[in-house]
Write a protein that holds these residues in place. Structure first.
Motif, mmCIF file in Angstrom:
data_model
loop_
_atom_site.group_PDB
_atom_site.id
_atom_site.type_symbol
_atom_site.label_atom_id
_atom_site.label_comp_id
_atom_site.label_asym_id
_atom_site.label_seq_id
_atom_site.Cartn_x
_atom_site.Cartn_y
_atom_site.Cartn_z
ATOM 1 N N PRO A 197 0.838 -1.209 0.000
ATOM 2 C CA PRO A 197 0.000 0.000 0.000
ATOM 3 C C PRO A 197 0.868 1.253 0.000
ATOM 4 O O PRO A 197 2.011 1.246 0.438
ATOM 5 C CB PRO A 197 -0.794 -0.127 1.302
ATOM 6 C CG PRO A 197 -0.030 -1.080 2.137
ATOM 7 C CD PRO A 197 0.730 -1.972 1.212
ATOM 8 N N SER B 89 1.971 4.833 1.249
ATOM 9 C CA SER B 89 1.912 5.619 2.483
ATOM 10 C C SER B 89 1.222 6.951 2.178
ATOM 11 O O SER B 89 1.290 7.443 1.047
ATOM 12 C CB SER B 89 3.309 5.863 3.034
ATOM 13 O OG SER B 89 3.988 6.799 2.235
ATOM 14 N N PRO C 140 0.037 2.308 -7.406
ATOM 15 C CA PRO C 140 0.757 1.057 -7.120
ATOM 16 C C PRO C 140 1.026 0.216 -8.359
ATOM 17 O O PRO C 140 1.983 -0.556 -8.392
ATOM 18 C CB PRO C 140 -0.170 0.324 -6.141
ATOM 19 C CG PRO C 140 -1.481 0.984 -6.239
ATOM 20 C CD PRO C 140 -1.261 2.369 -6.760
#
Length: 136
Positions: A8, A10, A126
């Motif tokens: 994930p 930040s 991502p």
């Protein structure tokens, strides 16, 4: 690691990516909008770069830039927009190389924008981080 298994993002990286992408989007909107009428300064500066002083050419470049920027700003099409903007900046780099403009202030300006563009997308998406992994 597949694209669906990426770590994930930040909150700091996400907001930094959004800020970098925002800088690119705002700059490209400005760049595209001044080419639409086009402003006199746009057509005057096109001639020394080897482009015709034709308002329709300026409009076409502005529309291409604005469409690519819109695709980059939308999360679902951001990668496509980044690819199109990279091509757009590549054309600007080639134009500056062809007329022998100064390297660091003119020719590499598109490279600077490309680094910010892809850096922003890398930090906020991502899928891009999974495609371009930086390992320690």
């Amino acid at each position: 690691m597949s694209i669906s298994e990426t770590a994930p993002v930040s909150p700091g990286a996400l907001w930094t990516g959004r800020a970098l992408s925002g800088v690119i989007v705002l700059f490209m909107i400005f760049d595209g909008v001044i080419k639409l009428p086009p402003l006199d300064i746009v057509t005057q500066t096109m001639v020394p770069l080897g482009w015709p002083a034709d308002p329709n050419v300026a409009r076409m470049l502005g529309i291409i830039g604005l469409i690519s920027t819109a695709l980059y700003a939308l999360p679902r099409t951001a990668v496509l927009g980044a690819i199109l903007l990279t091509a757009y900046m590549g054309g600007a780099i080639a134009t500056n190389v062809r007329v022998d403009n100064p390297l660091f202030s003119h020719t590499l300006f598109g490279v600077y924008l490309g680094i910010i563009l892809w850096g922003g997308l890398y930090l906020r998406d991502p899928r891009v981080r999974a495609l371009i992994p930086f390992s320690r």
